[in-house]
Write an enzyme that holds these catalytic residues in place. Structure first.
Site, PDB file in Angstrom:
ATOM      1  N   GLY A  40       3.970 -35.710 111.852  1.00  0.00           N
ATOM      2  CA  GLY A  40       4.856 -37.468 111.359  1.00  0.00           C
ATOM      3  C   GLY A  40       4.264 -37.860 112.251  1.00  0.00           C
ATOM      4  N   GLY A  41       5.915 -38.153 113.105  1.00  0.00           N
ATOM      5  CA  GLY A  41       5.910 -39.454 114.046  1.00  0.00           C
ATOM      6  C   GLY A  41       4.965 -39.449 114.779  1.00  0.00           C
ATOM      7  CB  SER A 230      -3.297 -43.591  92.682  1.00  0.00           C
ATOM      8  OG  SER A 230      -3.199 -43.044  91.426  1.00  0.00           O
ATOM      9  CB  SER A 255      -8.952 -36.681 102.780  1.00  0.00           C
ATOM     10  OG  SER A 255      -8.088 -36.179 103.785  1.00  0.00           O
ATOM     11  CB  VAL A 257      -4.760 -35.915 105.393  1.00  0.00           C
ATOM     12  CG1 VAL A 257      -4.685 -35.997 106.671  1.00  0.00           C
ATOM     13  CG2 VAL A 257      -5.887 -34.629 104.715  1.00  0.00           C
ATOM     14  CG  ASP A 261       1.642 -39.317 108.637  1.00  0.00           C
ATOM     15  OD1 ASP A 261       3.241 -39.221 108.331  1.00  0.00           O
ATOM     16  OD2 ASP A 261       1.464 -38.754 108.914  1.00  0.00           O
TER      17      ASP A 261
END
Length: 317
Positions: A40-41, A230, A255, A257, A261
């Protein structure tokens, strides 16, 4: 400009590849994998870097995989501070795309075990690395052994020094933070996590804003952000409630992903340069939208964010 320190307790080397089809049984011949520093970070710091900003990634590392992670960060020119752990190697994760369907399969490992001393040492190290009047972003999962009240401990430690904490967490640590509020500066979660906490569906933006505002009133956090997939993101604080949205053609989504973040990186970066919360919400939403246009473990690009930002729609809820 205030400085940003991102915290990744459980980083990963993210491997991404694809196969003609993903089925059980036979050997699956994959394309050449790509390796990226992850967690995450770290991804927040990478997104900030891609957007032209600066941060320092405080990351726990162990073993040969940890050494590879640091090399990957250096290659991307992401400034970092390494915190050595002795509970095992830094984990690896894998994302495999089925070329026949476009579906993506994500495999995430647990990470090394932390003992009590490592937990205390990390809190001291983060407090030493953070700057007064800066922003600390705690994002991603916790390694095995880290107590669920870690976020609250960190929040109290930093607030005593005038340092703002932005938390993006989930699961048991999120439930603990809501059950025993520590009032970090910003708390972000997605819609699934919000509905789990609320114990009910949150189908509309008003439902989401009501829930977020209730958390603010309880002292869970000064500012609460809920990502509605979305549909964009909703923010509530003591002065109001807003929603930022940007329509993305589902056919353009490559994606999911990295969307969260990218949002956190852009939002934090906007605050440190003096943007209002409303402006930061739009900038973060544009970055999240840009991230879904990229493949594998890639994040947002500055060009896509600049293109999408003017189309961001901000409304009061």
């Amino acid at each position: 400009m205030a400085q940003i320190l991102t915290i990744t307790l459980n980083p990963t080397v993210d491997l991404s590849t694809s196969a003609a089809s993903v089925t059980p049984g036979p050997k699956l011949r994959c394309t050449t994998p790509e390796a990226d520093p992850g967690g995450g970070g770290i991804n927040v710091s990478r997104a900030i870097r891609f957007l032209g900003g600066e941060s320092t990634a405080f990351t726990a590392v162990g073993g040969e995989t940890g050494a590879l992670l640091l090399r990957l960060l250096a290659e991307e020119r992401v400034r970092f501070t390494a915190f050595s752990v002795s509970g095992g190697d830094t984990r690896q994760s894998m994302a495999i795309t089925d070329q026949s369907t476009g579906e993506q399969y994500r495999f995430v490992m647990p990470g090394p075990y932390w003992n009590h001393d490592m937990v205390d040492e990390s809190l001291n190290a983060i407090a030493a690395a953070a700057t007064v009047d800066g922003i600390v972003v705690l994002s991603g999962s916790q390694p095995p052994g880290v107590p669920i009240d870690y976020t609250a401990r960190l929040s109290r430690r930093l607030s005593a020094h005038g340092i703002q904490l932005f938390v993006d967490t989930s699961g048991a640590p999120l439930h603990e933070l809501v059950k025993h509020p520590a009032n970090p500066y910003v708390l972000r979660m997605d819609d699934v996590e919000a509905e789990d906490l609320a114990g009910r569906a949150l189908p509309t933006r008003t439902d989401t804003a009501d829930f977020a505002q209730a958390l603010v009133e309880r002292g869970v956090a000064e500012n609460v952000i809920v990502a509605r997939g979305s549909d964009g993101s909703t923010l509530a604080n003591a002065t109001g409630r807003w929603h930022a949205s940007r329509a993305i053609d589902p056919a353009d989504v490559v994606s999911a992903v990295g969307a969260g973040d990218s949002f956190v990186g852009a939002f934090s970066m906007a605050l440190t340069r003096g943007d209002t919360f409303q402006q930061a919400l739009c900038f973060g939403t544009a970055a999240a939208s840009a991230a879904v246009l990229t493949a594998g473990t890639q994040l947002c690009s500055a060009q896509d964010v600049a293109r999408l930002l003017p189309g961001c729609v901000l409304v009061e809820v």
